[in-house]
Design an enzyme around this catalytic site. Structure first.
Site, PDB file in Angstrom:
ATOM      1  N   SER A 189       0.835  -1.206   0.000  1.00 31.05           N
ATOM      2  CA  SER A 189       0.000   0.000   0.000  1.00 31.05           C
ATOM      3  C   SER A 189       0.873   1.261   0.000  1.00 31.05           C
ATOM      4  CB  SER A 189      -0.902  -0.013   1.233  1.00 31.05           C
ATOM      5  OG  SER A 189      -1.493   1.236   1.413  1.00 31.05           O
TER       6      SER A 189
ATOM      7  N   TRP B  14       2.359   1.654  -3.410  1.00 30.75           N
ATOM      8  CA  TRP B  14       1.365   2.124  -4.385  1.00 30.75           C
ATOM      9  C   TRP B  14       1.403   3.653  -4.491  1.00 30.75           C
ATOM     10  CZ3 TRP B  14      -2.722   5.487  -3.842  1.00 30.75           C
ATOM     11  CH2 TRP B  14      -3.652   5.535  -4.888  1.00 30.75           C
ATOM     12  N   HIS B  15       1.707   4.301  -3.356  1.00 28.16           N
ATOM     13  CA  HIS B  15       1.665   5.763  -3.345  1.00 28.16           C
ATOM     14  C   HIS B  15       2.786   6.387  -4.149  1.00 28.16           C
ATOM     15  CE1 HIS B  15      -1.161   5.083  -0.044  1.00 28.16           C
ATOM     16  NE2 HIS B  15      -1.610   6.287  -0.330  1.00 28.16           N
ATOM     17  N   GLY B  16       3.898   5.730  -4.249  1.00 29.02           N
ATOM     18  CA  GLY B  16       4.969   6.346  -5.019  1.00 29.02           C
ATOM     19  C   GLY B  16       6.226   5.517  -5.033  1.00 29.02           C
TER      20      GLY B  16
ATOM     21  N   PHE C 149       0.286  10.290  -7.562  1.00 24.89           N
ATOM     22  CA  PHE C 149       0.278   8.850  -7.294  1.00 24.89           C
ATOM     23  C   PHE C 149      -0.435   8.107  -8.412  1.00 24.89           C
ATOM     24  CE2 PHE C 149       0.097  10.535  -2.744  1.00 24.89           C
ATOM     25  CZ  PHE C 149       1.454  10.752  -2.759  1.00 24.89           C
TER      26      PHE C 149
END
Lengths: 279, 475
Positions: B322, B325-327, B475
Site C-alpha cells: 500500500s 502504491w503511493h509512489g 500517485f
C-alpha cells in the site's frame, strides 16, 4: 429538478449577495484608508500641486527620498513609486495622479532598469492595488488591455467585485479590514511615500566590476508616459538608480536622464543588486 | 482539468445541462456523453495519455468477454494473466521503472560493484494508479465469477473513465459502479442537493484548509534546516491536515459531482483524525484503497487466518504494498511499514476491531484520539519528506526539543495572517466533522445557510493565485 434548481438558486443568490456586499465593502474600506498608494494619494495627500513627483518600482521607492530632496532644494515632492510594478503600472499611476485632480511640472521616472526594454508588457504583480478605483475609465481600460487570467479577473471585478477581492483576498480583503480599523495605516511607506530597505551589513566591500548595459527604451508604456507628460505639460526626467553589478548607458535621448547606476562604489550601501539600503 | 479551476466551472454546468435536459430520456446517449466528457476532462491535462486509458479499457473488456467463454481453468488463468501483465505492466513502467533501476544500481554500489544504467525521462500519467486498480478489480471479479461481465463497451469504457473519480478516486469496484451505468437515471433533487453540499465542502477542504497549510508545510519540509522542534512538529501536524484536506476534499468533490449525474460513489474518508487507534484510522482513511487491498491482496494471502506468523506476514505485505502504491520512493515504503508496526500489536491482541460498532466518540477517549493523531503525524513525516535521510533529520530535530520558538508563523505580516486563516479553517473543519461523527453520519451535511457560510469562507480565505497541485495526482 425544480426543487433542486430552487435550492441551488437560493444558495447561489444568497452567496453572491453576501459575498458581493463584503467585496463592495472591502473596496470601499480600502478607498477610505491609506494602505496602498492609490488611496493614500487620494485620502491622505492634501496638497494638489507638487514641484515634482517620483514614479517607479521598488528602485524608485527606496532610492529617491523626497523628504531629503525637499529639505535640500526647498521643494515639495511626493514619491508615488510602488514595489513589484512595471512601467505599465507607472503609466497607470500617472493617470491616477492626474485623474485625482493633482498637478506637477516635473515627473521623475525611476523604474526598474530591466523594464525599459520589455517589448511585450504583462500585468504587474501589484496592479490589483488600483482595484478600489476600478470604476474609473482609465483603470478599467488598463485592465482590459492585458489578456492573462489576473487581468480578466480584475477587469470583470468592476461589476462583480467578489472576483477580484476573492482572488486577491490576502492582498485586498484583509488590508481592507486594517483600513477599517486604522484608516491612516500605510503599507511600507511613510507620509511622503518613501521607504528604505534595512541595512544588512556594516562591512565595506568595494565594487570592482560592473557589467555594461545599454537601454533602448523600447517598452511601449514608456512612450505612453512620454505622451501623457507632453499632453499635460510635464517635463519627464528619467532617473537610473544605483546598481551593484551593472553600469548603464543610454546613448543620446530626447529626454533628460540622470544616470546614477555606477555612482556608489561600495557594496555597503546595497540591500541587494538592485536596491540601495537605508544608509 | 482541475476541480478548482475556471475551466471546470464552465465544463460541469455544460455537461449537466446536456445530460439532464438534452439526453434525459436516452440512457445510451447519457452514457456516451459522460464518456466523451470524461475523455475531454482527461485530455485537458494531456491528450497523449488518453491512449493508455483506452488501451486498458479494451484489454479488460476483451479479457472479461473471453473469461465468459473460457471454460478451462488454464485458459482463464491465461486471460487473467494478460490483464494483470497489461495493467501492472503499464503501472510498473510509468511509475516504477526508474525506481527499480536506481535501486538496483544503488544496491550493487553498496556491495562495491559499480553499474551504470539508463533511467528514462518518464512523465507519470495522472490517475494511472487509480484507473488500473479499478479495471483490475473488474477482471478479477469476473475471473472469480463474482461479477457478470458487461456486454456494453460504452458502459464499461464510461465506468473506467468516469470523470469525477478518474484521476484520484475513489477507486470504485465494478460491482458497485458498473450496474449504475445500465440503470435508467431519474433525477433526485435531494440526492443532487447533497452532492452540491459535498462539492462546496470539498472545495473548502482543498482550497482553504490544504492550500493554506501548504504555505507553511513547503517551507518546513524544504530541508533547509534552521527550524525549531516546535515548528517542525507543527509542520508535521499541518501536513496531516494538508494531505487530508487535499485528498479527502478531492474525494468529496468527486462524490458530489457524481451525484449530480445520479451516481453513488463510495465514501472514501470517514473523519480519520477522530480515530481512536490505527486500526480505526485505516477503516476511515482512503477506504476505497484499503478495502481494495483487503479484498485483492490481504484475504487471498490468508488474511487473519492461519498462524500468528502468517498473519504478521500478511499485514506487513499489505501495508508495504500500500505504501509502495503511493509512489516510487523508499519513503512511502517506510511509511507503509510504520503503519504495519503500529497495527500489528492491535491485531495480535485482537483489539483491531474494537471500535467498529462504536462510532460516536466520548470525551474520555480524547487522549486515545490525540495519541493516534500524533503517531499518524510522525508517519506522515516519511510520506512527505523527499528522502529517508531528510525524514530522519527532521524527526531528530523534532525529538531533540532544541527550541520552542514559532517564528515561522509570525515572522512577517503575511505569516501572521496565514497562520490565523489556517488555524481558523482547521477549527471549522474539526467542528463540522465532530458534529458529523456524533450524529453517526458518513459525510458532512450542510444546511443551506451553512453551505453559504462555507462558500463565503472559500472566497475570502481560499488560495487562488498559486494553488498547490492535488497531492494525490502524483500517485
Amino acid at each position: 429538478m425544480r426543487l433542486f434548481l430552487k435550492h441551488i438558486g437560493f444558495v447561489l443568490l444568497l452567496f453572491i449577495g453576501v459575498s458581493s456586499a463584503i467585496a463592495y465593502g472591502s473596496l470601499w474600506a480600502l478607498r477610505q484608508g491609506s494602505f496602498y498608494k492609490p488611496s493614500f494619494l487620494e485620502r491622505q495627500v492634501a496638497s494638489s500641486s507638487f514641484d515634482y513627483i517620483v514614479l517607479g518600482s521598488s528602485t524608485g521607492l527606496t532610492t529617491l527620498n523626497t523628504q531629503v530632496i525637499d529639505s535640500v532644494l526647498g521643494t515639495q515632492g511626493i514619491n508615488l513609486s510602488m514595489d513589484d510594478t512595471a512601467l505599465s503600472s507607472q503609466y497607470l499611476m500617472l493617470q491616477h495622479f492626474l485623474g485625482s485632480g493633482k498637478q506637477t511640472p516635473v515627473c521623475i521616472l525611476a523604474a526598474s532598469i530591466l523594464d525599459y526594454d520589455v517589448t511585450d508588457p504583462v500585468l504587474s504583480g501589484n496592479d490589483y492595488r488600483f482595484l478600489p478605483y476600478g470604476s474609473e475609465g482609465y483603470v478599467q481600460a488598463y485592465y482590459d488591455s492585458f489578456s492573462d487570467d489576473s487581468a480578466w479577473i480584475l477587469s470583470n471585478s468592476n461589476w462583480f467585485p467578489m472576483l477580484g477581492v476573492g482572488y486577491f483576498n490576502v492582498e485586498l480583503f484583509y488590508p481592507s479590514l486594517v483600513s477599517l480599523i486604522e484608516p491612516n495605516k500605510r503599507n511600507r511607506f511613510d507620509a511622503y511615500g518613501n521607504y528604505s530597505y534595512p541595512t544588512t551589513t556594516q562591512v565595506s566591500r568595494p565594487i570592482v566590476l560592473r557589467h555594461g548595459k545599454t537601454l533602448q527604451f523600447k517598452n511601449p508604456y514608456f512612450k505612453k508616459i512620454q505622451d501623457l507628460c507632453a499632453v499635460n505639460d510635464i517635463t519627464l526626467l528619467v532617473y537610473i538608480p544605483p546598481h551593484k553589478t551593472l553600469a548603464v548607458s543610454t546613448g543620446f535621448t530626447s529626454f533628460s536622464v540622470i544616470n546614477h547606476s555606477d555612482l556608489l562604489q561600495d557594496g555597503l550601501y546595497f540591500y541587494d543588486d538592485f536596491h540601495v539600503n537605508g544608509l | 482539468m482541475l476541480f478548482n479551476s475556471l475551466d471546470f466551472a464552465v465544463f460541469l454546468p455544460l455537461v449537466f445541462i446536456l445530460y439532464w435536459f438534452v439526453f434525459k430520456r436516452w440512457l445510451s446517449a447519457q452514457n456516451g456523453l459522460l464518456l466523451v466528457a470524461s475523455y475531454v476532462f482527461y485530455a485537458w491535462w494531456d491528450w497523449r495519455f488518453l491512449g493508455l486509458i483506452v488501451f486498458s479499457t479494451l484489454v479488460d473488456y476483451a479479457v472479461a468477454r473471453g473469461l465468459v467463454k473460457a471454460e478451462k481453468s488454464q485458459k482463464r488463468k491465461l486471460l487473467l494473466g494478460i490483464s494483470l501483465i497489461c495493467n501492472l505492466g503499464l503501472l510498473g513502467f510509468f511509475k516504477y521503472y526508474n525506481f527499480f533501476v536506481d535501486s538496483w544500481v544503488d544496491a550493487w554500489g553498496r556491495l562495491g560493484v559499480s553499474l551504470s544504467a539508463q533511467t528514462l525521462s518518464i512523465i507519470l500519467p495522472v490517475g494511472i494508479s487509480f484507473y488500473t486498480f479499478q479495471t483490475l478489480s473488474y477482471t478479477i471479479d469476473v475471473y472469480r465469477k463474482q461479477l457478470k461481465p458487461t456486454t456494453s463497451m460504452i458502459q464499461f469504457a464510461t465506468y473506467v473513465a468516469f470523470f469525477p473519480q478518474l484521476v484520484a478516486g475513489p477507486i470504485e469496484r465494478a460491482k458497485q459502479l458498473l450496474p449504475q451505468f445500465a440503470t435508467p437515471r431519474v433525477f433526485n433533487s435531494e440526492f443532487a442537493i447533497g452532492g452540491v453540499s459535498l462539492i462546496i465542502w470539498g472545495l473548502f477542504k482543498k482550497m482553504v484548509v490544504a492550500d493554506n497549510c501548504a504555505f507553511f508545510v513547503n517551507q518546513l519540509f524544504a530541508g533547509s534546516g534552521g527550524y525549531s522542534s516546535a515548528e517542525l512538529f507543527l509542520g508535521a501536524v499541518l501536513f496531516a491536515f494538508q494531505i487530508y484536506g487535499d485528498f479527502s476534499g478531492y474525494s468529496d468533490i468527486a462524490i458530489g459531482v457524481a451525484r449530480l449525474f445520479g451516481f453513488r460513489l463510495m465514501t472514501n474518508f470517514a473523519f480519520p483524525y477522530f480515530s481512536r487507534d490505527i486500526a480505526e484510522f485505516w477503516r476511515r482513511w482512503h477506504i476505497s484503497l484499503s478495502t481494495w487491498f483487503r479484498d485483492y491482496v490481504y484475504i487471498p494471502l490468508g488474511g487473519s487466518r492461519g498462524s500468528k506468523w502468517l498473519q504478521i506476514r500478511n499485514v506487513l505485505v499489505v501495508f508495504i504494498v500500500s505504501g509502495f502504491w503511493h509512489g516510487a520512493n523508499w519513503t512511502f515504503i517506510v511509511w507503509g511499514g510504520l503503519h504495519a508496526l503500529l497495527f500489528l500489536p492491535l491485531l495480535l491482541q485482537q483489539k483491531n476491531r474494537q471500535y467498529i460498532q462504536e462510532t460516536r466518540i466520548q470525551l474520555y477517549q480524547l487522549p486515545r484520539i490525540l495519541y493516534t493523531f500524533v503517531v499518524v503525524c510522525f508517519a506522515w513525516v516519511f510520506f512527505r519528506a523527499d528522502s529517508l535521510s531528510l525524514a530522519w533529520a527532521m524527526l531528530e530535530d523534532v525529538l531533540s526539543f532544541q527550541s520552542v520558538t514559532l517564528q515561522v508563523f509570525y515572522h512577517s505580516s503575511k505569516s501572521v495572517l496565514l497562520s490565523a486563516i489556517t488555524v481558523f479553517s482547521i477549527l471549522v473543519l474539526l467542528f463540522y466533522e465532530y458534529r458529523a461523527v456524533q450524529n453517526n453520519q458518513r459525510e458532512v451535511i450542510l444546511t443551506p445557510y451553512e453551505a453559504v457560510f462555507i462558500a463565503i469562507l472559500l472566497v475570502f480565505m481560499g488560495v487562488y493565485k498559486n494553488p498547490a497541485d492535488f497531492i494525490y495526482f502524483q500517485f
